[in-house]
Design a protein around this motif. Structure first.
Motif, PDB file in Angstrom:
ATOM      1  N   THR A  45       0.858  -1.179   0.000  1.00  0.00           N
ATOM      2  CA  THR A  45       0.000   0.000   0.000  1.00  0.00           C
ATOM      3  C   THR A  45       0.900   1.236   0.000  1.00  0.00           C
ATOM      4  O   THR A  45       2.087   1.133   0.286  1.00  0.00           O
ATOM      5  CB  THR A  45      -0.894   0.023   1.256  1.00  0.00           C
ATOM      6  OG1 THR A  45      -0.066   0.136   2.414  1.00  0.00           O
ATOM      7  CG2 THR A  45      -1.746  -1.236   1.359  1.00  0.00           C
ATOM      8  N   VAL A  53      -7.923   9.171   6.587  1.00  0.00           N
ATOM      9  CA  VAL A  53      -8.030   7.720   6.431  1.00  0.00           C
ATOM     10  C   VAL A  53      -7.190   7.011   7.491  1.00  0.00           C
ATOM     11  O   VAL A  53      -7.633   6.038   8.109  1.00  0.00           O
ATOM     12  CB  VAL A  53      -7.581   7.306   5.007  1.00  0.00           C
ATOM     13  CG1 VAL A  53      -7.332   5.809   4.911  1.00  0.00           C
ATOM     14  CG2 VAL A  53      -8.613   7.742   3.977  1.00  0.00           C
ATOM     15  N   ARG A  89      -8.250  -0.238   5.049  1.00  0.00           N
ATOM     16  CA  ARG A  89      -8.612   0.665   3.944  1.00  0.00           C
ATOM     17  C   ARG A  89      -8.511  -0.063   2.597  1.00  0.00           C
ATOM     18  O   ARG A  89      -9.377   0.064   1.723  1.00  0.00           O
ATOM     19  CB  ARG A  89      -7.665   1.882   3.993  1.00  0.00           C
ATOM     20  CG  ARG A  89      -8.118   3.107   3.218  1.00  0.00           C
ATOM     21  CD  ARG A  89      -7.657   3.111   1.792  1.00  0.00           C
ATOM     22  NE  ARG A  89      -6.224   2.914   1.684  1.00  0.00           N
ATOM     23  CZ  ARG A  89      -5.665   2.163   0.733  1.00  0.00           C
ATOM     24  NH1 ARG A  89      -6.398   1.551  -0.175  1.00  0.00           N
ATOM     25  NH2 ARG A  89      -4.351   1.999   0.707  1.00  0.00           N
ATOM     26  N   PHE A  90      -7.446  -0.870   2.444  1.00  0.00           N
ATOM     27  CA  PHE A  90      -7.206  -1.658   1.229  1.00  0.00           C
ATOM     28  C   PHE A  90      -8.370  -2.619   0.966  1.00  0.00           C
ATOM     29  O   PHE A  90      -8.853  -2.739  -0.168  1.00  0.00           O
ATOM     30  CB  PHE A  90      -5.894  -2.429   1.409  1.00  0.00           C
ATOM     31  CG  PHE A  90      -5.538  -3.398   0.307  1.00  0.00           C
ATOM     32  CD1 PHE A  90      -4.669  -3.025  -0.711  1.00  0.00           C
ATOM     33  CD2 PHE A  90      -6.041  -4.695   0.307  1.00  0.00           C
ATOM     34  CE1 PHE A  90      -4.317  -3.927  -1.714  1.00  0.00           C
ATOM     35  CE2 PHE A  90      -5.686  -5.594  -0.694  1.00  0.00           C
ATOM     36  CZ  PHE A  90      -4.825  -5.208  -1.703  1.00  0.00           C
ATOM     37  N   ALA A  92     -11.452  -2.432   2.039  1.00  0.00           N
ATOM     38  CA  ALA A  92     -12.675  -1.695   1.702  1.00  0.00           C
ATOM     39  C   ALA A  92     -12.607  -1.187   0.261  1.00  0.00           C
ATOM     40  O   ALA A  92     -13.562  -1.295  -0.493  1.00  0.00           O
ATOM     41  CB  ALA A  92     -12.868  -0.536   2.674  1.00  0.00           C
ATOM     42  N   LYS A  93     -11.462  -0.671  -0.122  1.00  0.00           N
ATOM     43  CA  LYS A  93     -11.332  -0.079  -1.461  1.00  0.00           C
ATOM     44  C   LYS A  93     -11.342  -1.127  -2.573  1.00  0.00           C
ATOM     45  O   LYS A  93     -11.900  -0.905  -3.638  1.00  0.00           O
ATOM     46  CB  LYS A  93     -10.039   0.727  -1.546  1.00  0.00           C
ATOM     47  CG  LYS A  93      -9.824   1.399  -2.903  1.00  0.00           C
ATOM     48  CD  LYS A  93      -8.679   2.382  -2.871  1.00  0.00           C
ATOM     49  CE  LYS A  93      -8.240   2.827  -4.258  1.00  0.00           C
ATOM     50  NZ  LYS A  93      -9.329   3.260  -5.136  1.00  0.00           N
ATOM     51  N   ASN A  94     -10.685  -2.261  -2.326  1.00  0.00           N
ATOM     52  CA  ASN A  94     -10.489  -3.253  -3.392  1.00  0.00           C
ATOM     53  C   ASN A  94     -11.370  -4.484  -3.251  1.00  0.00           C
ATOM     54  O   ASN A  94     -11.134  -5.497  -3.906  1.00  0.00           O
ATOM     55  CB  ASN A  94      -9.011  -3.679  -3.436  1.00  0.00           C
ATOM     56  CG  ASN A  94      -8.078  -2.505  -3.664  1.00  0.00           C
ATOM     57  OD1 ASN A  94      -8.124  -1.860  -4.696  1.00  0.00           O
ATOM     58  ND2 ASN A  94      -7.248  -2.203  -2.668  1.00  0.00           N
ATOM     59  N   GLY A 305     -14.551  -1.702   9.473  1.00  0.00           N
ATOM     60  CA  GLY A 305     -15.794  -1.008   9.795  1.00  0.00           C
ATOM     61  C   GLY A 305     -15.742   0.496   9.591  1.00  0.00           C
ATOM     62  O   GLY A 305     -16.771   1.134   9.373  1.00  0.00           O
ATOM     63  N   LEU A 306     -14.552   1.062   9.660  1.00  0.00           N
ATOM     64  CA  LEU A 306     -14.422   2.504   9.448  1.00  0.00           C
ATOM     65  C   LEU A 306     -14.673   2.892   8.005  1.00  0.00           C
ATOM     66  O   LEU A 306     -15.035   4.029   7.716  1.00  0.00           O
ATOM     67  CB  LEU A 306     -13.007   2.966   9.814  1.00  0.00           C
ATOM     68  CG  LEU A 306     -12.653   3.069  11.289  1.00  0.00           C
ATOM     69  CD1 LEU A 306     -11.158   3.250  11.435  1.00  0.00           C
ATOM     70  CD2 LEU A 306     -13.399   4.220  11.934  1.00  0.00           C
ATOM     71  N   TYR A 307     -14.450   1.942   7.088  1.00  0.00           N
ATOM     72  CA  TYR A 307     -14.430   2.294   5.665  1.00  0.00           C
ATOM     73  C   TYR A 307     -15.513   1.608   4.836  1.00  0.00           C
ATOM     74  O   TYR A 307     -15.674   1.909   3.661  1.00  0.00           O
ATOM     75  CB  TYR A 307     -13.065   1.957   5.055  1.00  0.00           C
ATOM     76  CG  TYR A 307     -11.912   2.436   5.897  1.00  0.00           C
ATOM     77  CD1 TYR A 307     -11.613   3.793   5.976  1.00  0.00           C
ATOM     78  CD2 TYR A 307     -11.143   1.543   6.637  1.00  0.00           C
ATOM     79  CE1 TYR A 307     -10.578   4.248   6.764  1.00  0.00           C
ATOM     80  CE2 TYR A 307     -10.095   1.985   7.425  1.00  0.00           C
ATOM     81  CZ  TYR A 307      -9.814   3.338   7.481  1.00  0.00           C
ATOM     82  OH  TYR A 307      -8.790   3.769   8.277  1.00  0.00           O
ATOM     83  N   THR A 308     -16.197   0.616   5.417  1.00  0.00           N
ATOM     84  CA  THR A 308     -17.216  -0.098   4.653  1.00  0.00           C
ATOM     85  C   THR A 308     -18.266  -0.667   5.602  1.00  0.00           C
ATOM     86  O   THR A 308     -17.979  -0.930   6.767  1.00  0.00           O
ATOM     87  CB  THR A 308     -16.593  -1.239   3.821  1.00  0.00           C
ATOM     88  OG1 THR A 308     -17.639  -2.014   3.232  1.00  0.00           O
ATOM     89  CG2 THR A 308     -15.750  -2.172   4.666  1.00  0.00           C
TER      90      THR A 308
END
Lengths: 435, 435
Positions: A45, A53, A89-90, A92-94, A305-308
């Protein structure tokens, strides 16, 4: 251009000289091979991320330690301070490009502006491995097995993986009416190796009262065997539940693989972070407990949970690579190599340099790591160079040897010489010596 | 905690998903092995350094691109934007712990806040290798050989290393009375592949005049052979000198190793930087010249003059890893693997999970990379998981097989099944299929 800039580096940062970097690469390759043996895949990352973030919920302490600034586009950004938040974060994003369960490892540097002290750096390497997308004993067990296999691969001598389950501890605290203070209690118990039993007792008495503090100290006392400890915990926590069932299942796997000696149930293991919700574990070196746990982790019920909104349960562990390598060095278990070179072709005659390079290529084709000494300096200087790099063999060929089609080989460790060999014979002899 | 933070990343930065990261690691390992074959040793330096140290003489452009800020201790610091300046600082700082000639490689990330465009990132990987502390043809030749070996190791198809010598060009410019404009001329000539002959002619005419511009264009035109080009250059530059002698010596090594096809003398190669003082070189992919040079460098006479009074001559080269990997992918030469796993042990019965882990360990002991499917989900889901990871083999064992002491092996590519094997037979069969 006459002023000289002092070539200084920042406090808490390090140059890695060849011997250290060679050892770091050796250790990292062994870990990668171990992880890949279990089907784990690598990711990476960005070093820089949006501060928003990285901070997530935010915590005063993390905030203060972050290398945070505004880039030229006025974005509030920071260097990652761990590999856990970037991984969340990874995921959630991918998410749509990944399958579950997703088993990843990530070995790379992180930065924290902490106060420096012995063995603590502001730039250091983390090594994380997690299984995300499943909540089952099989995944918990696989992480434990990977920890064991990784430490074996590094030939870490004498270490035991100690595990516990947060849920049992929490049920026990509920019976003591200390559910609301559980985080504080867990954090206090977590310090027992550092501050000792007496001090923990004093702190626990402050949090609750003397009888409860004593009961907690009793609870965290392990018994002779895994089973005996588990029975006692189960009893003190109010009987069987999914947490004790999970530990029993894991223990049945440990038994099936005859690994009772590798794992220990230790109710004093809590891991400070409130993040964990299931099993937690730590690994201490038997001969060097003072450096703390070299490999720790646990199960959590919601990674990202913070991102999705998608709930991603997981289990993971982290090796403190700098700490472990310092420990291995202290135990005399780290390889100290200044290079990988096996053979130095001495420069005996500057008219033969092309021939030396040709010989070197022949050795490389045969799988050797070798080098040509570039300048025709004194013999003793060339030998000193070989010694500085730890090169075990020298190949000597002057114009007479060249004419005769031979070379001489010298074992720089034993001082033995082998003269008048054809290049092919030298290759063979070198192979025998290196082997 | 109901608000969700968008899991976004910064413009110009990338997540590396497993297939990409596996390929990156594969390429880096191959390069490391190639470098070590020539006696090069790895180093690493801090990501963050004092801005004063990184800026050196300073240049407006570099300054603007740097990620620069004040840390909590009010130090003016920045992220490294290349690996050359940190290496110079490293040599000056650690000189007393190092021997000469020092041959190092350094593969790691650097950061530049450039405008992003296709194939340009703000976080990218550099791969540098240098020989410092000697000024001789043998070292120049070794760097050229390493470039060749590295590109061969990566199976880069069709590429030629083109070299030149700055000194000859400068002598020629002196004869044209253009010595003072030499930097400008070199920078202009360097653009010929990008902007074309006509535009270079126009720019050169602006710098000097039309006759001189035409003479320069004639000078940079290469001839049929290395020798013919060298003779022409020598003549136009005013005869033999140490620069032409150096090229002749390098060419004699090239001939001795029968590598005339691998190297080309190209007087249009100049490399923009005034940093270089001796040979310079570039490497283009024959089938993809548009991506530019994938491996370039040259000789310099003073690496670390900013930081030490000791003069350190050297020669080095750099592989643009992101660019090269993009090129290999475009040429269909990059391995696309989602994992290294070779065998998935299907979860046919949740009561056999311990047994599955035991089988997995047996396969790992035998050198296989394998994994256990953790949950007893539908067969089709488990097969989908194997496909997502590109796992070629499945091992199937339900309670009947367990009782009979057998397992079934399935080749997921050919759909072939091998039933009723003992675990030992399955190991053997799996080895045959993977092989």
């Amino acid at each position: 251009m006459s002023t000289i800039i002092e070539p200084k580096i920042l406090k808490g940062f390090r140059d890695f000289l060849p011997a250290t970097e060679i050892e770091r690469k050796r250790v990292i390759r062994l870990l990668e091979d171990a992880f890949e043996g279990y089907g784990f895949v690598p990711i990476d990352t960005p070093v820089l991320e949006y501060t928003e973030v990285l901070l997530g919920k935010g915590s005063g302490e993390t905030d203060k330690q972050m290398y945070r600034f505004f880039d030229n586009g006025k974005r509030d950004i920071a260097l990652r301070f761990d590999l856990t938040i970037p991984f969340a974060r990874f995921m959630a994003k991918n998410r749509s490009d990944l399958y579950l369960p997703f088993k990843r490892y990530h070995i790379n540097k992180v930065w924290r502006g902490e106060n420096t002290q012995k063995g603590r750096y502001r730039e250091f390497t983390q090594c994380d491995f997690d299984i995300v997308g499943t909540d089952c004993a099989s995944a918990d067990f696989e992480i434990l097995m990977m920890m064991r296999r990784s430490l074996k691969a590094l030939e870490v001598p004498g270490c035991t993986i100690r595990l516990n389950h947060r849920g049992i501890f929490n049920r026990f605290l509920e019976l003591l009416s200390l559910r609301e203070q559980s985080e504080e209690v867990l954090r206090t118990v977590d310090k027992i190796a550092k501050i000792g039993r007496e001090e923990v007792l004093r702190l626990l008495t402050e949090i609750s009262d003397a009888p409860a503090a004593l009961q907690i100290l009793d609870f965290i006392q392990k018994e002779e065997t895994f089973s005996a400890t588990l029975s006692k915990m189960e009893k003190l926590a109010g009987g069987e539940d999914e947490d004790t069932l999970r530990l029993k299942e894991i223990y049945s796997y440990i038994q099936e693989l005859n690994l009772e000696d590798a794992f220990e149930l230790d109710p004093s293991i809590t891991r400070g972070l409130d993040y964990y919700t299931g099993i937690v574990f730590e690994t201490f070196l038997n001969d060097l407990p003072s450096i703390g746990s070299v490999c720790s982790g646990g199960r959590y019920n919601n990674l990202a949970g913070l991102y999705t909104k998608e709930s991603l349960p997981g289990v993971g562990s982290s090796i403190g690579l700098d700490r472990l390598m310092a420990g291995l060095e202290e135990l005399g278990r780290s390889a100290q190599k200044n290079s990988h070179s096996q053979l130095l072709i001495l420069n005996m005659d500057k008219n033969l340099v092309g021939y030396y390079h040709k010989l070197a290529e022949d050795f490389r084709e045969a799988g050797f790591r070798c080098e040509v000494y570039h300048e025709s300096k004194k013999f003793v200087n060339q030998i000193k160079f070989a010694e500085a790099k730890g090169i075990p063999l020298a190949l000597i060929c002057g114009s007479n040897e060249k004419e005769a089609g031979t070379v001489n080989l010298k074992n720089l460790k034993t001082r033995e010489s082998f003269e008048g060999l054809t290049p092919e014979e030298a290759l063979k002899k070198a192979g025998e010596i290196i082997d």
